[in-house]
Write a protein that holds these residues in place. Structure first.
Motif, PDB file in Angstrom:
ATOM      1  N   SER A   1      10.809  33.283  -8.236  1.00 48.23           N
ATOM      2  CA  SER A   1      10.299  33.326  -6.868  1.00 48.23           C
ATOM      3  C   SER A   1       8.796  33.569  -6.879  1.00 48.23           C
ATOM      4  O   SER A   1       8.209  33.939  -7.902  1.00 48.23           O
ATOM      5  N   ILE A   2       8.182  33.358  -5.713  1.00 49.63           N
ATOM      6  CA  ILE A   2       6.754  33.600  -5.512  1.00 49.63           C
ATOM      7  C   ILE A   2       6.600  34.639  -4.406  1.00 49.63           C
ATOM      8  O   ILE A   2       7.212  34.511  -3.339  1.00 49.63           O
ATOM      9  N   ASN A   3       5.800  35.654  -4.655  1.00 52.68           N
ATOM     10  CA  ASN A   3       5.519  36.686  -3.652  1.00 52.68           C
ATOM     11  C   ASN A   3       4.155  36.432  -3.020  1.00 52.68           C
ATOM     12  O   ASN A   3       3.144  36.371  -3.720  1.00 52.68           O
ATOM     13  N   TYR A   4       4.149  36.267  -1.703  1.00 51.64           N
ATOM     14  CA  TYR A   4       2.902  36.164  -0.949  1.00 51.64           C
ATOM     15  C   TYR A   4       2.662  37.517  -0.282  1.00 51.64           C
ATOM     16  O   TYR A   4       3.485  37.988   0.500  1.00 51.64           O
ATOM     17  N   LYS A   5       1.529  38.132  -0.588  1.00 53.51           N
ATOM     18  CA  LYS A   5       1.245  39.460  -0.052  1.00 53.51           C
ATOM     19  C   LYS A   5      -0.127  39.523   0.607  1.00 53.51           C
ATOM     20  O   LYS A   5      -0.244  39.805   1.793  1.00 53.51           O
ATOM     21  N   THR A   6      -1.181  39.251  -0.155  1.00 50.21           N
ATOM     22  CA  THR A   6      -2.531  39.329   0.390  1.00 50.21           C
ATOM     23  C   THR A   6      -2.749  38.238   1.435  1.00 50.21           C
ATOM     24  O   THR A   6      -2.535  37.061   1.168  1.00 50.21           O
ATOM     25  N   GLY A   7      -3.166  38.639   2.628  1.00 49.38           N
ATOM     26  CA  GLY A   7      -3.413  37.667   3.687  1.00 49.38           C
ATOM     27  C   GLY A   7      -2.160  37.110   4.319  1.00 49.38           C
ATOM     28  O   GLY A   7      -2.231  36.165   5.107  1.00 49.38           O
ATOM     29  N   ASN A   8      -1.013  37.691   4.001  1.00 49.60           N
ATOM     30  CA  ASN A   8       0.243  37.200   4.563  1.00 49.60           C
ATOM     31  C   ASN A   8       0.342  37.573   6.042  1.00 49.60           C
ATOM     32  O   ASN A   8       0.075  38.703   6.437  1.00 49.60           O
ATOM     33  N   LYS A   9       0.722  36.616   6.857  1.00 46.22           N
ATOM     34  CA  LYS A   9       0.851  36.831   8.298  1.00 46.22           C
ATOM     35  C   LYS A   9       2.294  36.598   8.701  1.00 46.22           C
ATOM     36  O   LYS A   9       2.849  35.526   8.465  1.00 46.22           O
ATOM     37  N   VAL A  10       2.901  37.611   9.311  1.00 45.53           N
ATOM     38  CA  VAL A  10       4.299  37.543   9.719  1.00 45.53           C
ATOM     39  C   VAL A  10       4.393  37.920  11.189  1.00 45.53           C
ATOM     40  O   VAL A  10       3.743  38.873  11.634  1.00 45.53           O
ATOM     41  N   ILE A  11       5.198  37.191  11.946  1.00 47.82           N
ATOM     42  CA  ILE A  11       5.323  37.464  13.375  1.00 47.82           C
ATOM     43  C   ILE A  11       6.724  37.091  13.852  1.00 47.82           C
ATOM     44  O   ILE A  11       7.361  36.184  13.304  1.00 47.82           O
ATOM     45  N   ASN A  12       7.219  37.826  14.856  1.00 52.23           N
ATOM     46  CA  ASN A  12       8.505  37.538  15.479  1.00 52.23           C
ATOM     47  C   ASN A  12       8.259  37.039  16.898  1.00 52.23           C
ATOM     48  O   ASN A  12       7.492  37.642  17.653  1.00 52.23           O
ATOM     49  N   PHE A  13       8.917  35.946  17.263  1.00 50.99           N
ATOM     50  CA  PHE A  13       8.741  35.349  18.584  1.00 50.99           C
ATOM     51  C   PHE A  13      10.000  35.513  19.425  1.00 50.99           C
ATOM     52  O   PHE A  13      11.120  35.390  18.915  1.00 50.99           O
ATOM     53  N   ALA A  14       9.808  35.751  20.728  1.00 51.63           N
ATOM     54  CA  ALA A  14      10.919  35.816  21.682  1.00 51.63           C
ATOM     55  C   ALA A  14      10.381  35.515  23.074  1.00 51.63           C
ATOM     56  O   ALA A  14       9.184  35.698  23.350  1.00 51.63           O
ATOM     57  N   ASN A  15      11.258  35.043  23.968  1.00 53.58           N
ATOM     58  CA  ASN A  15      10.846  34.785  25.347  1.00 53.58           C
ATOM     59  C   ASN A  15      10.338  36.066  26.005  1.00 53.58           C
ATOM     60  O   ASN A  15      10.927  37.133  25.847  1.00 53.58           O
ATOM     61  N   LYS A  16       9.236  35.959  26.762  1.00 54.39           N
ATOM     62  CA  LYS A  16       8.676  37.125  27.440  1.00 54.39           C
ATOM     63  C   LYS A  16       9.610  37.651  28.523  1.00 54.39           C
ATOM     64  O   LYS A  16       9.793  38.858  28.680  1.00 54.39           O
ATOM     65  N   THR A  17      10.180  36.739  29.285  1.00 54.75           N
ATOM     66  CA  THR A  17      11.059  37.104  30.397  1.00 54.75           C
ATOM     67  C   THR A  17      12.301  36.218  30.351  1.00 54.75           C
ATOM     68  O   THR A  17      12.488  35.431  29.418  1.00 54.75           O
TER      69      THR A  17
END
Length: 387
Positions: A309-325
């Motif tokens: 496997s490859i580990n991405y750590k430095t500069g990694n951007k993670v986000i969770n998306f969901a409907n606002k309303t």
């Protein structure tokens, strides 16, 4: 130097082209050189090559289920330098879900050397790119990938767990193969490859659920999302618009990307019913094997490739998306496709459309597993030079 568009290149990767580039006719033979190392490192044992040097080659391929490839249009698009998107040439068959694994690689300089008659070592270099859909909804895929997609009616869909991954990495491999058992009619060879993996860049989307419909009642069709829970991650160099052949060396030296270790492990069995025909005597020695002649009637190869496997750590951007309303979010497919590989642009666009994200930039790491495969092959010596 020409820039090859990743989406178009992968779309044009036909199975027959993949097999041709892998040299399957000789890759499992004793004359395969470094070509056989990629399928099974045990092929280095008992190699008929004393020394070989590789300069450059390209290998491409695609595996898919429940889809149809428009091969003729894909090849024409590639030859005409068309920058069309992937979805224009890969058409879901109508089933709700499908899977695709497309891969392309540029093999760089490498070499192998035989250590006596039964052992061999090799060093190889590659830049590889993987594009994967797993349990993906066909309507959503067409909306994401094909800017020209315009269904004639409203298409509702409900997509549960799925994932989409695009990963590009460079690697340097060191391989060994040798004969571990040889007696009369039977011979067994084993081999291993260890690789240092340099992550170039990745983009990944995983979903817990996504409910929506494709609206065609307006001049510019939209994707209306009622309920969603998506996880998005990206890091490294963006290669969504293509692999630039002039920057191959940059992929090996890029900073602030990912890293990891990979391996291949394999064995080969040979059945040699006429082994006595290849024996000769010389210099007071008897029973010397003439390794310049074909030795086996049946050859069976088995290997597990791309462990790791490859580990991405430095500069990694993670986000969770969901409907606002509870109100649906309206998204234009072409606008989403143009932003899916740009983190900040994607976050801003979805927020303006009613989908919020909670993120942690540079605070998490992402592990991407290699596309591990079990490779099994057989080679039968029918008559004379026919295998």
């Amino acid at each position: 130097m020409r820039k090859f568009t990743l989406a178009l290149s992968l779309a044009a990767l036909l199975p027959m082209a993949s097999q041709a580039q892998r040299y399957l006719g000789i890759a499992n033979s004793n004359w395969s050189g470094t070509n056989g190392v990629y399928l099974n490192p045990a092929n280095l044992g008992d190699s008929r090559h004393k020394f070989t040097i590789d300069l450059f080659s390209v290998n491409v391929g695609i595996n898919n289920s429940l889809t149809k490839i428009q091969a003729y249009d894909a090849v024409n698009g590639l030859l005409s330098d068309d920058s069309a998107n992937l979805g224009k040439y890969i058409i879901p068959s109508g089933n709700d879900k499908f899977n695709i694994l497309a891969m392309g690689e540029v093999r760089g300089p490498g070499a192998m050397i035989s250590l006596g008659a039964k052992h061999g070592i090799a060093i190889t270099t590659r830049v590889r790119s993987m594009f994967q859909f797993n349990d993906f909804n066909s309507v959503l895929a067409k909306n994401l990938l094909d800017n020209e997609y315009a269904p004639t009616s409203t298409n509702k869909f409900k997509s549960d767990a799925f994932n989409w991954t695009q990963n590009t990495w460079a690697e340097v491999g060191l391989s060994y193969g040798g004969v571990i058992y040889e007696k009369e009619k039977h011979a067994v060879k084993g081999g291993i490859t260890l690789r240092y993996l340099k992550g170039v860049g990745y983009t990944a989307i995983t979903s817990d659920n996504l409910d929506g419909e494709y609206q065609t009642t307006q001049t510019d069709p939209i994707l209306r999302i009622y309920n969603t829970n998506l996880h998005y991650g990206t890091a490294g160099i963006s290669v969504g618009s293509g692999l630039d052949a002039s920057k191959i060396t940059d992929y090996f030296t890029a900073k602030n990307t990912g890293g990891g270790v990979g391996a291949d492990l394999g064995f080969v069995y040979e059945f040699r019913p006429k082994y006595k025909d290849n024996l000769y005597d010389m210099d007071n020695k008897t029973g010397i094997m003439d390794r310049s002649k074909p030795s086996y009637k049946l050859r069976i190869s088995a290997a597990v490739t791309d462990i790791g496997s490859i580990n991405y750590k430095t500069g990694n951007k993670v986000i969770n998306f969901a409907n606002k309303t509870s109100a649906p979010a309206d998204i234009k497919g072409s606008e989403l496709a143009n932003r899916v590989n740009d983190y900040q642009s994607l976050v801003s666009y979805l927020d303006s459309r009613g989908i919020a994200g909670d993120s942690g930039t540079g605070t998490q790491k992402t592990k991407l597993k290699l596309p591990t495969m079990l490779m099994i092959g057989a080679d039968y010596h029918a008559v004379k030079n026919l295998y």
